[in-house]
Design an enzyme around this catalytic site. Sequence first.
Site, PDB file in Angstrom:
ATOM      1  N   ARG A  49       0.838  -1.298   0.056  1.00 45.30           N
ATOM      2  CA  ARG A  49       0.081  -0.020  -0.059  1.00 45.30           C
ATOM      3  C   ARG A  49       0.961   1.472   0.007  1.00 45.30           C
ATOM      4  NH1 ARG A  49      -5.089   1.338   4.499  1.00 45.30           N
ATOM      5  NH2 ARG A  49      -3.333   1.110   5.634  1.00 45.30           N
TER       6      ARG A  49
ATOM      7  N   ASP B 231      -4.285   3.023  14.071  1.00 41.88           N
ATOM      8  CA  ASP B 231      -3.484   3.581  13.006  1.00 41.88           C
ATOM      9  C   ASP B 231      -4.131   4.861  12.805  1.00 41.88           C
ATOM     10  OD1 ASP B 231      -5.488   3.062  11.373  1.00 41.88           O
ATOM     11  OD2 ASP B 231      -4.563   1.722  10.146  1.00 41.88           O
TER      12      ASP B 231
END
Length: 528
Positions: A164, A446
């Site tokens: 990613r 996160d």
Amino acid sequence: MSKLTLPSGMQITGAIEPGYAEILTPKALALVVKLSRAFEPRRQQLLAERAARAKRLDAGERPDFLPETAAIRAGDWKIAPIPKSLECRRVEITGPVERKMVINAFNSGADAYMSDFEDSNSPVWSNQIVGQINLRDAIRKTITLEQNGKSYKLNDKVATLVVRPRGWHLDEKHVTVDGKRVSGGIFDFALFIFNNAKEQLARGDGPYFYLPKVESHLEARLWNDIFVMTQNEIGLPQGTIKATVLIETITAAFEMDEILYELREHSAGLNAGRWDYIFSCIKKFKLDKQFCLADRAKVTMTAPFMRSYALLLLKTCHHRGAPAIGGMAALIPIKNDPVKNDIAMAGVRADKARDASDGYDGGWVAHPGLVDLAMTEFKKVLGDKPNQFEKQRPDISVSAADLLNFQPEAPITEAGLRYNINVGIHYLGAWLAGNGCVPIHNLMEDAATAEISRAQVWQWIRSDKGVLEDKRKVTVEMVCAMIPEELAKVKKVAGTGPTYDRAAKIFEQMSTADHFEEFLTLPLYEEI
């Protein structure tokens, strides 16, 4: 420090430590320059279109399915066939590109590993380049680590790698082309694919990516055009690159067919990126005084708007022959409390069982200790099948009103408000210190989950419905009084590092300022 040979027009201000030059080669950097020059104007144009759309939503417009793309939604088409190494993705583990994490994730028993240069990674220069080194070594099976008397190396059988890169909104401030910062996403993507794609193909895999924060099919088209040019530049057959798009914005939820269509030669399906999706809903309707969501812990995948989004994604993917991957269970094992651990594991089990029985082909976990549990739930439904693309779900019908049915609005509790403040300070402090993936209160946090925390506080202050259970209105004064109290609690748990005081100041400013910052990582990035 080493010296680099840079293409004309490129400048790099980040330190060039030993080993970096093996990643930042002249040819890899030439690809960064070529892609930047070709596509940076379009990236800026699309970011401007995002801002214009946000203004329209602030003024009361509501998203809807696009009339101009009705023919694509009604058309009879499918994405290109999925390569063998992406057919089976029942459990995907995610995590940053830190060396120990990379080895443990590859060895976790998951089908795939989403290695992350984005939300679970603090993008300090060393993290970005050392992360590239770690992935290069892992692909070639040479990665090892000696740490605290332990040795780490790869097993014979490892997870399939999916990378990613950063989203369109993020720059790489240490690299400029023709005086302008390069796109963080283009930088991450170009270095990875140049250094690894041919090696991956020789080993029976391929260059596979997750694309974050996409807000429209035009943003997916930009990625597709980058893929086409890149394959031509480095000599890969068209369609070699495969990308899964995270549907983690409310606007993208109305364009899922179109996003798959734009990437159809390169598509590997869609993922229900739930945490960023909740954040996106709060952000897009932040000025609506009648919009309000309950305590973060109460906004689950069974909430009406989340359930509608998850089912529409599933139906859309399978209709187009594409994988549908479920989102992240943020719960993690709780080693020192068996009772709490049993509750947490039951939560993960229920989450994965619901996804599997709905028809999803896989789902995410954030911790190696959850892989077996999640795998068991998918195997109960799938048996030995790699996926359930054949599960078409014609029974699902989702309207624009269903996607915009924002419940639950209550309860909002003092404990929930304090939780958001506490998590926000703790996470921001860790991020400033270079760590983007932090276990807090038995959840893996996160940037996406931290975004919910600060956005909820900002929005509760402004919403007419931002009222605690005990009838007190959430106000700037209330939040400012709680911040030092929660900072003290964070320091008791996390220590007294200097970044937590700064994090508390940033959290206060971001959650109480008149202007809502688009992403918390944008101003933070200028500080690291």
